[in-house]
Motif scaffolding. Sequence first.
Motif, PDB file in Angstrom:
ATOM      1  N   VAL A   1      -8.551   2.927 -24.674  1.00 37.71           N
ATOM      2  CA  VAL A   1      -8.835   4.307 -24.637  1.00 37.71           C
ATOM      3  C   VAL A   1      -9.913   5.455 -24.347  1.00 37.71           C
ATOM      4  O   VAL A   1      -9.538   6.808 -24.390  1.00 37.71           O
ATOM      5  CB  VAL A   1     -10.206   4.108 -26.158  1.00 37.71           C
ATOM      6  N   ILE A   2     -10.451   5.559 -22.719  1.00 37.09           N
ATOM      7  CA  ILE A   2     -10.990   6.518 -22.436  1.00 37.09           C
ATOM      8  C   ILE A   2      -9.339   6.548 -20.943  1.00 37.09           C
ATOM      9  O   ILE A   2      -9.584   7.787 -21.302  1.00 37.09           O
ATOM     10  CB  ILE A   2     -11.579   5.920 -20.877  1.00 37.09           C
ATOM     11  N   LEU A   3      -8.801   5.749 -20.743  1.00 34.28           N
ATOM     12  CA  LEU A   3      -7.819   6.311 -20.148  1.00 34.28           C
ATOM     13  C   LEU A   3      -6.427   7.112 -21.440  1.00 34.28           C
ATOM     14  O   LEU A   3      -5.827   8.126 -20.890  1.00 34.28           O
ATOM     15  CB  LEU A   3      -6.614   5.087 -20.051  1.00 34.28           C
ATOM     16  N   ALA A   4      -7.095   6.630 -22.394  1.00 34.03           N
ATOM     17  CA  ALA A   4      -5.518   7.645 -23.376  1.00 34.03           C
ATOM     18  C   ALA A   4      -6.021   9.205 -24.015  1.00 34.03           C
ATOM     19  O   ALA A   4      -5.688   9.894 -23.634  1.00 34.03           O
ATOM     20  CB  ALA A   4      -5.953   6.478 -24.934  1.00 34.03           C
ATOM     21  N   ILE A   5      -7.676   9.119 -23.874  1.00 31.21           N
ATOM     22  CA  ILE A   5      -8.476  10.946 -23.572  1.00 31.21           C
ATOM     23  C   ILE A   5      -8.001  11.110 -23.067  1.00 31.21           C
ATOM     24  O   ILE A   5      -7.356  11.937 -23.244  1.00 31.21           O
ATOM     25  CB  ILE A   5      -9.694  10.268 -24.603  1.00 31.21           C
ATOM     26  N   GLY A   6      -8.218  10.878 -22.033  1.00 26.75           N
ATOM     27  CA  GLY A   6      -8.068  11.185 -20.784  1.00 26.75           C
ATOM     28  C   GLY A   6      -6.610  12.353 -19.938  1.00 26.75           C
ATOM     29  O   GLY A   6      -5.895  13.331 -20.173  1.00 26.75           O
ATOM     30  N   LEU A   7      -5.137  10.951 -21.205  1.00 28.06           N
ATOM     31  CA  LEU A   7      -3.783  11.577 -20.633  1.00 28.06           C
ATOM     32  C   LEU A   7      -4.006  12.816 -22.167  1.00 28.06           C
ATOM     33  O   LEU A   7      -2.867  13.549 -21.979  1.00 28.06           O
ATOM     34  CB  LEU A   7      -2.971  10.233 -21.147  1.00 28.06           C
TER      35      LEU A   7
ATOM     36  N   THR B   1     -16.360 -16.365 -24.502  1.00 30.03           N
ATOM     37  CA  THR B   1     -17.533 -15.644 -23.795  1.00 30.03           C
ATOM     38  C   THR B   1     -17.325 -14.805 -22.629  1.00 30.03           C
ATOM     39  O   THR B   1     -16.949 -13.895 -23.502  1.00 30.03           O
ATOM     40  CB  THR B   1     -18.540 -16.491 -22.940  1.00 30.03           C
ATOM     41  N   GLN B   2     -16.168 -14.765 -22.101  1.00 29.01           N
ATOM     42  CA  GLN B   2     -15.444 -14.481 -21.435  1.00 29.01           C
ATOM     43  C   GLN B   2     -14.148 -12.683 -22.335  1.00 29.01           C
ATOM     44  O   GLN B   2     -14.326 -11.816 -21.626  1.00 29.01           O
ATOM     45  CB  GLN B   2     -14.227 -15.209 -20.805  1.00 29.01           C
ATOM     46  N   PHE B   3     -13.641 -13.871 -23.034  1.00 26.17           N
ATOM     47  CA  PHE B   3     -12.925 -12.966 -23.384  1.00 26.17           C
ATOM     48  C   PHE B   3     -13.367 -12.322 -24.856  1.00 26.17           C
ATOM     49  O   PHE B   3     -12.713 -10.854 -25.089  1.00 26.17           O
ATOM     50  CB  PHE B   3     -11.789 -13.736 -24.254  1.00 26.17           C
ATOM     51  N   ASN B   4     -14.608 -12.492 -25.116  1.00 24.57           N
ATOM     52  CA  ASN B   4     -14.776 -11.387 -25.905  1.00 24.57           C
ATOM     53  C   ASN B   4     -15.623 -10.332 -25.464  1.00 24.57           C
ATOM     54  O   ASN B   4     -15.626  -8.886 -25.805  1.00 24.57           O
ATOM     55  CB  ASN B   4     -16.580 -12.044 -27.051  1.00 24.57           C
ATOM     56  N   ILE B   5     -16.170 -10.574 -23.925  1.00 23.36           N
ATOM     57  CA  ILE B   5     -16.234  -9.530 -23.439  1.00 23.36           C
ATOM     58  C   ILE B   5     -15.332  -8.440 -22.803  1.00 23.36           C
ATOM     59  O   ILE B   5     -15.704  -7.353 -22.511  1.00 23.36           O
ATOM     60  CB  ILE B   5     -17.397  -9.625 -22.388  1.00 23.36           C
ATOM     61  N   LEU B   6     -14.769  -8.891 -22.061  1.00 26.13           N
ATOM     62  CA  LEU B   6     -13.601  -8.718 -21.436  1.00 26.13           C
ATOM     63  C   LEU B   6     -13.053  -7.862 -22.566  1.00 26.13           C
ATOM     64  O   LEU B   6     -12.125  -7.137 -22.322  1.00 26.13           O
ATOM     65  CB  LEU B   6     -12.851  -9.654 -20.971  1.00 26.13           C
ATOM     66  N   GLU B   7     -12.763  -8.093 -23.640  1.00 29.01           N
ATOM     67  CA  GLU B   7     -11.731  -7.185 -24.626  1.00 29.01           C
ATOM     68  C   GLU B   7     -12.748  -5.979 -24.771  1.00 29.01           C
ATOM     69  O   GLU B   7     -11.696  -5.258 -25.141  1.00 29.01           O
ATOM     70  CB  GLU B   7     -11.971  -8.320 -25.802  1.00 29.01           C
ATOM     71  N   ARG B   8     -13.600  -5.898 -25.190  1.00 28.46           N
ATOM     72  CA  ARG B   8     -14.801  -4.849 -25.207  1.00 28.46           C
ATOM     73  C   ARG B   8     -14.080  -3.991 -23.859  1.00 28.46           C
ATOM     74  O   ARG B   8     -14.648  -2.696 -24.043  1.00 28.46           O
ATOM     75  CB  ARG B   8     -15.976  -5.321 -25.665  1.00 28.46           C
ATOM     76  N   ILE B   9     -13.982  -4.546 -22.519  1.00 27.69           N
ATOM     77  CA  ILE B   9     -14.057  -3.626 -21.431  1.00 27.69           C
ATOM     78  C   ILE B   9     -13.048  -2.772 -21.305  1.00 27.69           C
ATOM     79  O   ILE B   9     -12.895  -1.882 -21.211  1.00 27.69           O
ATOM     80  CB  ILE B   9     -14.701  -4.777 -19.941  1.00 27.69           C
ATOM     81  N   ILE B  10     -11.597  -4.222 -21.641  1.00 29.45           N
ATOM     82  CA  ILE B  10     -10.183  -3.709 -21.739  1.00 29.45           C
ATOM     83  C   ILE B  10     -10.334  -1.832 -22.692  1.00 29.45           C
ATOM     84  O   ILE B  10      -9.777  -1.394 -22.607  1.00 29.45           O
ATOM     85  CB  ILE B  10      -9.675  -4.319 -21.766  1.00 29.45           C
ATOM     86  N   ILE B  11     -10.837  -2.461 -23.931  1.00 31.53           N
ATOM     87  CA  ILE B  11     -10.852  -1.505 -25.004  1.00 31.53           C
ATOM     88  C   ILE B  11     -11.125  -0.285 -24.702  1.00 31.53           C
ATOM     89  O   ILE B  11     -10.995   0.704 -25.269  1.00 31.53           O
ATOM     90  CB  ILE B  11     -11.479  -2.177 -26.499  1.00 31.53           C
TER      91      ILE B  11
ATOM     92  N   ILE C   1       0.669   8.723 -27.117  1.00 33.10           N
ATOM     93  CA  ILE C   1       0.281   8.110 -26.400  1.00 33.10           C
ATOM     94  C   ILE C   1      -1.184   7.578 -27.910  1.00 33.10           C
ATOM     95  O   ILE C   1      -1.534   6.199 -27.180  1.00 33.10           O
ATOM     96  CB  ILE C   1      -1.087   9.184 -25.798  1.00 33.10           C
ATOM     97  N   PHE C   2      -1.329   7.785 -28.927  1.00 32.91           N
ATOM     98  CA  PHE C   2      -1.834   6.999 -30.281  1.00 32.91           C
ATOM     99  C   PHE C   2      -1.460   6.256 -30.208  1.00 32.91           C
ATOM    100  O   PHE C   2      -2.229   5.132 -29.955  1.00 32.91           O
ATOM    101  CB  PHE C   2      -1.747   8.231 -30.760  1.00 32.91           C
ATOM    102  N   ALA C   3      -0.023   5.781 -30.069  1.00 34.08           N
ATOM    103  CA  ALA C   3       0.332   4.588 -31.105  1.00 34.08           C
ATOM    104  C   ALA C   3       0.271   3.596 -29.737  1.00 34.08           C
ATOM    105  O   ALA C   3       0.250   2.117 -29.923  1.00 34.08           O
ATOM    106  CB  ALA C   3       2.095   5.092 -31.020  1.00 34.08           C
ATOM    107  N   ALA C   4       0.970   4.390 -28.438  1.00 34.02           N
ATOM    108  CA  ALA C   4       0.643   2.936 -27.541  1.00 34.02           C
ATOM    109  C   ALA C   4      -0.434   2.715 -27.441  1.00 34.02           C
ATOM    110  O   ALA C   4      -0.587   1.121 -27.407  1.00 34.02           O
ATOM    111  CB  ALA C   4       1.424   3.185 -26.101  1.00 34.02           C
ATOM    112  N   THR C   5      -1.884   3.419 -27.576  1.00 29.88           N
ATOM    113  CA  THR C   5      -3.073   2.592 -27.237  1.00 29.88           C
ATOM    114  C   THR C   5      -3.151   1.982 -28.620  1.00 29.88           C
ATOM    115  O   THR C   5      -4.154   0.301 -28.301  1.00 29.88           O
ATOM    116  CB  THR C   5      -3.469   4.142 -27.527  1.00 29.88           C
ATOM    117  N   TRP C   6      -2.890   2.320 -29.663  1.00 27.10           N
ATOM    118  CA  TRP C   6      -3.363   1.090 -30.748  1.00 27.10           C
ATOM    119  C   TRP C   6      -2.748  -0.431 -30.590  1.00 27.10           C
ATOM    120  O   TRP C   6      -2.573  -1.217 -31.064  1.00 27.10           O
ATOM    121  CB  TRP C   6      -2.394   2.058 -31.492  1.00 27.10           C
ATOM    122  N   LEU C   7      -1.646   0.059 -29.848  1.00 28.99           N
ATOM    123  CA  LEU C   7      -0.087  -1.261 -29.884  1.00 28.99           C
ATOM    124  C   LEU C   7      -0.859  -2.174 -28.891  1.00 28.99           C
ATOM    125  O   LEU C   7      -1.443  -3.289 -28.673  1.00 28.99           O
ATOM    126  CB  LEU C   7       1.018  -0.870 -29.607  1.00 28.99           C
TER     127      LEU C   7
END
Length: 354
Positions: A144-150, A130-140, A93-99
């Motif tokens: 991260v939340i999904l990885a912690i949950g899993l 601007t779009q990628f700057n904000i969307l990048e933070r949203i996706i990250i 999970i950690f490695a996949a999140t990092w990847l």
Amino acid sequence: MDTVFKDMPKEAILYLSLTFGGFLILYWTVLFVLRKLGRDPKYLLPEGVMKRVAFPIFLIFVSIVIRMASFRQLLGLEDKGYLFRKASTLLFIFAATWLVIGVLKVIKKLIIHNYDVSSSDNLKARKIYTQFNILERIIIFIVVILAIGLALMSFEEIREIGVSIFASAGVAGIIIGFSAQKLIGTILAGIQIAVAQPIKIDDVVIVEGEWGRIEEITLTYVVVKIWDKRRLIVPTPYFIEKPFQNWTKSSSDILGTVFLHMDYRVPFDALRKELATILESTDLWDGEASNIQITDSKATYVEVRAMVSARNASDAWDLRVLVRERLITFLQENYPDSIAHNRVLLKDVNTKEQ
């Protein structure tokens, strides 16, 4: 260790050796391909891809090896299967999140590499950035939340607690929702800015009476770089809920105005000729528009407006300053009587009526 190898079946040793060798070949093949694509200018992959994905891929391979039963037999720890499986799951999970985060940053770099934000006509580049700057933070944030949950849900004890909490979380969810509605609204405002784009990176704006450029946009706040190098930190909902000026919303070119308060004897034709001379002598003017008009008249002066155009807000500011200075200097040297002044009528109080 020799005793361990003697006790192990030959099939297990062979299987483990072939698996480990196959993983090594696959790993170095992937790194070789990424290294070649990163260096060859014919390909789309930018440099630095291998550095971002090499170690996460290696950790994924390691997590798979740890999960294998033959690996535990090699170490003589067959009875520790539960610990090895949990360690393998968490490492995967950690490695996949990092990847995923690394690939996301590579994709962002690949896309915005084709757009130059520093150019004069950079409207499309600022939109994409601007779009990628904000969307990048949203996706990250989501990844991260999904990885912690899993990771947490991989433990049976925590999973049972989670199920019981979810079963009785109706009232608690409502309470948390009310208490966190401002935070949720702020995050939603950040997402709305990424989609609707009332502001973009490097936009020229006037916020709270301050003139500056949008320097950074996050999910919760926006950084405005003021012209005197101060930083104005504004919550993202501000740009959704309150009016503000955006000088570069649809284009970078802008009109600038210079106001002069002159005497009624000001020579308008001479002033128009001098403005044309000033504009032709500077690169700040984009050649699109210039004009002098009388916009108001008072008892003691007339209001003269010089209107000029420039490629961007910075050039417009410098051009306005230049035009104001040169026009005042021109009037001082050639028509000093046209500068606004007060007139006083003096009467001889000693004069007797006849």
